[in-house]
Write an enzyme that holds these catalytic residues in place. Structure first.
Site, PDB file in Angstrom:
ATOM      1  N   LYS A   1       0.835  -1.202   0.000  1.00 35.91           N
ATOM      2  CA  LYS A   1       0.000   0.000   0.000  1.00 35.91           C
ATOM      3  C   LYS A   1       0.876   1.261   0.000  1.00 35.91           C
ATOM      4  O   LYS A   1       0.721   2.139  -0.840  1.00 35.91           O
ATOM      5  CB  LYS A   1      -0.922  -0.003   1.234  1.00 35.91           C
ATOM      6  CG  LYS A   1      -1.923   1.127   1.219  1.00 35.91           C
ATOM      7  CD  LYS A   1      -2.564   1.324   2.560  1.00 35.91           C
ATOM      8  CE  LYS A   1      -1.759   2.324   3.341  1.00 35.91           C
ATOM      9  NZ  LYS A   1      -2.335   2.769   4.580  1.00 35.91           N
TER      10      LYS A   1
ATOM     11  N   ASP B   1      -6.324   0.905   0.911  1.00 38.47           N
ATOM     12  CA  ASP B   1      -6.382   1.249   2.331  1.00 38.47           C
ATOM     13  C   ASP B   1      -7.756   0.850   2.884  1.00 38.47           C
ATOM     14  O   ASP B   1      -8.543   0.196   2.201  1.00 38.47           O
ATOM     15  CB  ASP B   1      -6.060   2.732   2.557  1.00 38.47           C
ATOM     16  CG  ASP B   1      -7.219   3.641   2.153  1.00 38.47           C
ATOM     17  OD1 ASP B   1      -8.165   3.159   1.495  1.00 38.47           O
ATOM     18  OD2 ASP B   1      -7.193   4.824   2.507  1.00 38.47           O
TER      19      ASP B   1
END
Ligand code: SF4
Length: 314
Positions: A182, A200
């Protein structure tokens, strides 16, 4: 956009009540409308909520791709200024800020990083820092001991393995302490212009609500959603989805009644459907409040030098 949003949401609710499936509303088919009609003992809002919350049945892959891309196009109109909400001047600052943003808001990070980067402007400076002093600066971000270990550790790795530069390759970035896919994609997408999907907490919640995938593992979500869009859309798509999750499609109380993509959403009705009440749930510039960036770059300022919509009033 607020007026249009409530208009769209009303249209979606009306379509469900009438049992007239909207062209753009896969979640509101006639089966569900019939079920809603039989449910005389339930209130109208309960019926609308239950009917609209059921998944689109038998949606083909082609229809899913079309719906997903249409949602992204609509969101691009709602958030034409969407961008990373962390303040940064270079890849190193973005990398550190992204690591610090775990379990806290970008605003909190933006309030914290000026002191950090004033004292430790380069990876060399942070690599040689006294951890206790860094912990004091990072305390407001939460998990400050672990975050201190990560930012000092990644700075050391940058100095020792990459000549003090942030590498522009996924496989190198994920080897740095505290850096997962991420974080790596945020850096690649926004500091190096390389397409990446940022999975996320907002992204995970929204793509499941939209039934783009039922995967729960972030890597599987990334692969499933990535397959619905051309690579060139990935970075902006991530911004659109995350911005929508922060402003309208909240975890606990999504503002369905003020949501511009309500007709495309199988989860319409999961949140507040009353347009007036829903409008009060909107956050940041959509609710008439400031955004999260304290130091937007020139490209995010309007022609008059004033902050563009993310920082201004709605
Ligand atoms: S707020 Fe979220 S759940 Fe509600 S209609 Fe919009 S996208 Fe769907």
């Amino acid at each position: 956009m607020g007026e249009q949003s409530s208009g769209n949401a009303k249209k979606a609710a009306k379509a469900v009540k009438k049992g007239a499936p909207s062209k753009a509303a896969p979640a509101t088919g006639s089966t569900r409308a019939k079920a809603a009609g039989k449910a005389a003992s339930r209130t109208a809002s309960q019926v609308v909520r239950e009917a609209a919350a059921k998944p689109p049945r038998n949606e083909s892959r082609t229809a899913l791709v079309r719906r997903a891309r249409r949602i992204n196009r609509e969101l691009a109109e709602v958030y034409p200024y969407a961008h990373p909400e962390l303040d940064f001047d270079n890849p190193f600052q973005l990398l550190v800020a992204t690591v610090l943003s775990a379990q806290t808001t970008d605003l909190r990070v933006n309030q914290t990083t000026p002191a950090l980067f004033a004292k430790y402007p380069t990876p060399e400076d942070l690599a040689a820092a006294n951890p206790e002093e860094v912990e004091e600066i990072l305390r407001p971000c939460g998990f400050f001991r672990a975050k201190t270990r990560s930012v000092i550790g990644l700075s050391k790795a940058l100095v020792e393995e990459f000549g003090g530069e942030v590498p522009g390759r996924l496989e190198d970035l994920v080897k740095l302490p505290g850096v997962g896919r991420k974080t790596a994609f945020v850096v690649l997408g926004n500091a190096f212009g390389r397409p990446g999907i940022t999975v996320d907490t907002h992204f995970q919640r929204l793509v499941r609500r939209w039934q783009w995938t039922d995967a729960t593992d972030p890597d599987k979500i990334e692969a499933a959603v990535g397959s619905l869009f051309p690579k060139s859309d990935w970075t902006d798509l991530s911004h659109h989805v995350i911005w929508h999750g922060r402003r309208i499609c909240h975890a606990r109380k999504p503002a369905c009644g003020a949501c511009p993509i309500a007709p495309l959403c199988p989860a319409y009705g999961e949140g507040e459907t009353d347009p007036e009440k829903a409008r009060k749930l909107l956050k940041y510039e959509k609710g008439g409040f400031p955004g999260q960036r304290l130091k937007p770059p020139q490209s995010y300022l309007d022609a008059g030098g004033k902050p563009a919509p993310p920082l201004g009033a709605a």
